[in-house]
Design a protein around this motif. Structure first.
Motif, PDB file in Angstrom:
ATOM      1  N   GLU A 410      54.965  44.429  75.609  1.00  0.00           N
ATOM      2  CA  GLU A 410      55.306  45.614  76.403  1.00  0.00           C
ATOM      3  C   GLU A 410      54.194  45.872  77.407  1.00  0.00           C
ATOM      4  OE1 GLU A 410      56.452  49.052  74.169  1.00  0.00           O
ATOM      5  OE2 GLU A 410      57.041  50.147  75.981  1.00  0.00           O
ATOM      6  N   THR A 411      54.564  46.068  78.653  1.00  0.00           N
ATOM      7  CA  THR A 411      53.562  46.300  79.698  1.00  0.00           C
ATOM      8  C   THR A 411      53.342  47.805  79.868  1.00  0.00           C
ATOM      9  OG1 THR A 411      55.165  46.388  81.498  1.00  0.00           O
ATOM     10  CG2 THR A 411      54.347  44.211  80.900  1.00  0.00           C
ATOM     11  N   GLU A 412      52.348  48.138  80.701  1.00  0.00           N
ATOM     12  CA  GLU A 412      51.950  49.544  80.817  1.00  0.00           C
ATOM     13  C   GLU A 412      53.079  50.442  81.334  1.00  0.00           C
ATOM     14  OE1 GLU A 412      51.631  47.563  84.521  1.00  0.00           O
ATOM     15  OE2 GLU A 412      50.838  46.941  82.589  1.00  0.00           O
ATOM     16  N   ASN A 413      54.034  49.893  82.086  1.00  0.00           N
ATOM     17  CA  ASN A 413      55.110  50.747  82.626  1.00  0.00           C
ATOM     18  C   ASN A 413      56.395  50.702  81.802  1.00  0.00           C
ATOM     19  OD1 ASN A 413      55.979  48.232  83.208  1.00  0.00           O
ATOM     20  ND2 ASN A 413      56.498  48.621  85.346  1.00  0.00           N
ATOM     21  N   GLY A 414      56.325  50.096  80.610  1.00  0.00           N
ATOM     22  CA  GLY A 414      57.504  50.106  79.739  1.00  0.00           C
ATOM     23  C   GLY A 414      58.402  48.882  79.888  1.00  0.00           C
ATOM     24  N   ASP A 415      58.069  47.966  80.796  1.00  0.00           N
ATOM     25  CA  ASP A 415      58.810  46.695  80.865  1.00  0.00           C
ATOM     26  C   ASP A 415      58.328  45.793  79.736  1.00  0.00           C
ATOM     27  OD1 ASP A 415      59.819  47.719  83.206  1.00  0.00           O
ATOM     28  OD2 ASP A 415      58.613  46.447  84.533  1.00  0.00           O
ATOM     29  N   PHE A 416      59.158  44.815  79.388  1.00  0.00           N
ATOM     30  CA  PHE A 416      58.726  43.810  78.412  1.00  0.00           C
ATOM     31  C   PHE A 416      58.596  42.471  79.122  1.00  0.00           C
ATOM     32  CE2 PHE A 416      60.173  47.083  75.622  1.00  0.00           C
ATOM     33  CZ  PHE A 416      59.438  46.919  74.450  1.00  0.00           C
ATOM     34  N   ARG A 417      57.419  41.857  79.011  1.00  0.00           N
ATOM     35  CA  ARG A 417      57.225  40.522  79.579  1.00  0.00           C
ATOM     36  C   ARG A 417      57.498  39.497  78.491  1.00  0.00           C
ATOM     37  NH1 ARG A 417      52.211  40.902  81.300  1.00  0.00           N
ATOM     38  NH2 ARG A 417      51.282  39.887  79.515  1.00  0.00           N
ATOM     39  N   GLY A 418      58.272  38.468  78.825  1.00  0.00           N
ATOM     40  CA  GLY A 418      58.622  37.469  77.816  1.00  0.00           C
ATOM     41  C   GLY A 418      58.297  36.067  78.291  1.00  0.00           C
ATOM     42  N   LEU A 419      58.331  35.138  77.355  1.00  0.00           N
ATOM     43  CA  LEU A 419      58.134  33.737  77.716  1.00  0.00           C
ATOM     44  C   LEU A 419      59.387  33.230  78.433  1.00  0.00           C
ATOM     45  CD1 LEU A 419      56.333  32.437  74.502  1.00  0.00           C
ATOM     46  CD2 LEU A 419      55.339  33.058  76.725  1.00  0.00           C
ATOM     47  N   PRO A 420      59.237  32.197  79.270  1.00  0.00           N
ATOM     48  CA  PRO A 420      60.379  31.772  80.093  1.00  0.00           C
ATOM     49  C   PRO A 420      61.575  31.251  79.295  1.00  0.00           C
ATOM     50  CG  PRO A 420      58.482  30.315  80.384  1.00  0.00           C
ATOM     51  CD  PRO A 420      58.002  31.488  79.611  1.00  0.00           C
ATOM     52  N   ALA A 421      61.328  30.738  78.089  1.00  0.00           N
ATOM     53  CA  ALA A 421      62.451  30.230  77.297  1.00  0.00           C
ATOM     54  C   ALA A 421      63.104  31.322  76.453  1.00  0.00           C
ATOM     55  CB  ALA A 421      61.957  29.099  76.383  1.00  0.00           C
ATOM     56  N   SER A 422      62.632  32.543  76.586  1.00  0.00           N
ATOM     57  CA  SER A 422      63.100  33.616  75.702  1.00  0.00           C
ATOM     58  C   SER A 422      64.322  34.326  76.302  1.00  0.00           C
ATOM     59  CB  SER A 422      61.983  34.635  75.489  1.00  0.00           C
ATOM     60  OG  SER A 422      61.917  35.524  76.587  1.00  0.00           O
ATOM     61  N   GLU A 423      64.806  35.319  75.576  1.00  0.00           N
ATOM     62  CA  GLU A 423      65.899  36.155  76.073  1.00  0.00           C
ATOM     63  C   GLU A 423      65.397  37.553  76.416  1.00  0.00           C
ATOM     64  OE1 GLU A 423      69.556  33.838  73.775  1.00  0.00           O
ATOM     65  OE2 GLU A 423      68.474  35.429  72.718  1.00  0.00           O
ATOM     66  N   ALA A 424      64.152  37.610  76.914  1.00  0.00           N
ATOM     67  CA  ALA A 424      63.552  38.906  77.265  1.00  0.00           C
ATOM     68  C   ALA A 424      64.353  39.609  78.363  1.00  0.00           C
ATOM     69  CB  ALA A 424      62.106  38.713  77.715  1.00  0.00           C
ATOM     70  N   CYS A 425      64.835  38.841  79.346  1.00  0.00           N
ATOM     71  CA  CYS A 425      65.594  39.441  80.462  1.00  0.00           C
ATOM     72  C   CYS A 425      66.826  40.175  79.936  1.00  0.00           C
ATOM     73  CB  CYS A 425      66.082  38.361  81.419  1.00  0.00           C
ATOM     74  SG  CYS A 425      64.806  37.577  82.372  1.00  0.00           S
ATOM     75  N   GLN A 426      67.537  39.503  79.052  1.00  0.00           N
ATOM     76  CA  GLN A 426      68.801  40.068  78.548  1.00  0.00           C
ATOM     77  C   GLN A 426      68.525  41.291  77.674  1.00  0.00           C
ATOM     78  OE1 GLN A 426      67.944  36.793  78.484  1.00  0.00           O
ATOM     79  NE2 GLN A 426      69.325  36.078  80.089  1.00  0.00           N
ATOM     80  N   ARG A 427      67.432  41.252  76.932  1.00  0.00           N
ATOM     81  CA  ARG A 427      67.102  42.427  76.104  1.00  0.00           C
ATOM     82  C   ARG A 427      66.825  43.645  76.979  1.00  0.00           C
ATOM     83  NH1 ARG A 427      65.022  38.307  72.724  1.00  0.00           N
ATOM     84  NH2 ARG A 427      62.959  38.245  73.678  1.00  0.00           N
ATOM     85  N   GLY A 428      66.253  43.420  78.161  1.00  0.00           N
ATOM     86  CA  GLY A 428      66.000  44.534  79.089  1.00  0.00           C
ATOM     87  C   GLY A 428      67.302  45.225  79.463  1.00  0.00           C
TER      88      GLY A 428
END
Ligand code: FES
Ligand SMILES: [Fe+2]
Length: 442
Positions: A410-428
């Motif tokens: 979790e970054t300071e502004n509430g976004d989540f940074r993920g690894l490129p092979a992850s599903e971080a984008c979709q979780r957002g």
């Protein structure tokens, strides 16, 4: 009656809470089938998401001079994005105030007045009602007829670097707050132009699929599917390289493992506003000195340092919540037409100030992957329909969206940074969806 006081549709907003359909914890992230297929979910999405969020409606380059317009949508509501006689960009509900006919039927044009095809009422390009046919004849309207002032004007309209967004919620916060980190993708894409501008000139390409709109929003930033859904294309890359696509700038790799490594680098973000972002900077600056773009990058290097040049010259993609995609040299929108019907429209763009030959080459590259007979887009549209078919298997309730969840930061502004092979984008996307789909007090 004024231009903006007629918006009362929200009064029947259902209060049901759908947020349980996202089952999320530190290690768990599951989506319920109904979130993709439910009629009631879909209806609530139109009200709670599309009527309350900044949505992309048009690009300024489509309406460069006064009285030019394009027709578009906010969710499923038809709108006209128009530059009025004074040059002000307005977004008007495309519905005659008399008896509701769709007023403007053209995709794009220039006019001094919109004239209703049903009984001929006319409106200027600011939306003002300027003519009622046969108004004063016997059987017409009385002297004291309470005529509306004009078309319904969407209360919030704002523009970021030519991208016109509109919001039906008069109390919405600023557009820039909504865009957040997604601005980085728009900036990287536009800064590829020597003058930082793009222009939509080609006719868009539209396709409909039998599936939910969120399949497209998830997919445009899904690195995971590429080597599988697009495996025939991927094999062609192995054989012929990328020379016909991005002019040799991006190296595809020869083996499956090499191609996988090429795709899985950089950062992904699942943003608090619901955006999914994928950044794949060019890892070897020497690559920018080869291929058709070499001279162009040499000129850009006078403006940007090497790190930024690699970001601009690399790849990046965005699903900007709820309806805007950016990938390759295209703007993409998706329009919900039902829980299981979506229209996707692809607008290739030109980089202003770039040689015609390079712009034409990028257009050919679009056609190769995204066109009606391209290698990529039909694969995606097909898999979305297959998802719909699979989800009929309601005996299985939940979908799994946990890939890489342990590496999300979790970054300071509430976004989540993920690894490129992850599903971080979709979780957002789904975190935002869950918060928007909580029951709302009446
Ligand atoms: S519905 Fe438009 S003039 Fe009657
Ligand atoms: Fe794809």
């Amino acid at each position: 009656m004024t231009f903006v006081e007629t918006h009362t549709g929200r009064n029947d907003l259902p209060t049901r809470d759908f947020s349980w359909m996202v089952d999320a914890s530190a290690k768990r992230f599951r989506i319920h089938t109904q979130a993709y297929v439910g009629e009631d979910v879909y209806k609530a999405e139109l009200e709670r998401i599309f009527e309350r969020t900044w949505t992309y409606v048009a690009h300024e380059s489509e309406i460069p001079t006064p009285n030019e317009y394009v027709t578009s949508y906010i969710g499923d509501q038809p709108v006209i994005a128009v530059r009025d006689r004074e040059g002000v960009v307005r977004v008007l509900i495309n519905r005659c105030v008399h008896r509701g006919a769709a007023l403007c039927r053209e995709a794009k044009g220039k006019t001094r007045a919109f004239i209703c095809p049903y009984h001929g009422w006319s409106y200027d390009t600011s939306g003002k009602l300027v003519g009622i046919t046969d108004r004063n004849i016997a059987g017409g309207y009385d002297e004291d007829f309470d005529a509306p002032e004009g078309l319904y004007r969407v209360p919030k309209v704002d523009i970021y670097r030519g991208f016109i967004f509109a919001n039906l919620d008069p109390d919405a916060g600023p557009l820039l707050d909504h865009l957040g980190r997604a601005r980085d993708i728009i900036d990287l894409k536009l800064n590829m132009s020597p003058v930082g501008e793009i222009r939509l000139v080609s006719k868009p390409y539209s396709v409909r699929y039998k599936g939910n709109w969120k399949f497209q929003a998830e997919n445009i930033v899904d690195q995971y599917h590429f080597l599988f859904v697009h495996s025939p294309f991927s094999k062609l890359q192995t054989k012929y390289g990328e020379s016909t696509g991005d002019f040799g700038v991006h190296k595809a790799g020869k083996s499956h493992a090499e191609r996988r490594n090429t795709r899985y680098h950089g950062d992904t973000y699942g943003c608090s506003q619901g955006h999914g972002l994928a950044f794949q900077p060019e890892s070897d600056p020497e690559n920018l000195k080869q291929g058709h773009f070499a001279e162009h990058f040499a000129r850009l290097s006078e403006k940007y340092d090497e790190e930024m040049l690699c970001r601009i010259g690399g790849k990046c993609a965005a699903a900007i919540f709820p309806n805007l995609g950016m990938i390759h040299h295209q703007i993409r929108t998706w329009r919900p037409l039902g829980p299981d019907l979506t229209e996707v429209t692809v607008y290739p763009y030109e980089l202003v100030g770039l040689d015609d030959e390079l712009n034409a080459g990028m257009l050919r590259s679009q056609e190769r992957f995204y066109g009606p007979s391209g290698y990529g887009m039909p694969d995606d549209v097909d898999i979305f329909s297959q998802n719909t078919e699979g989800l009929r298997g309601r005996a299985v309730e939940w979908l799994i969206l946990e890939r890489g969840i342990g590496s999300d930061v979790e970054t300071e502004n509430g976004d989540f940074r993920g690894l490129p092979a992850s599903e971080a984008c979709q979780r957002g996307l789904w975190r935002k969806w869950a918060s928007a789909m909580k029951g709302i007090e009446q």
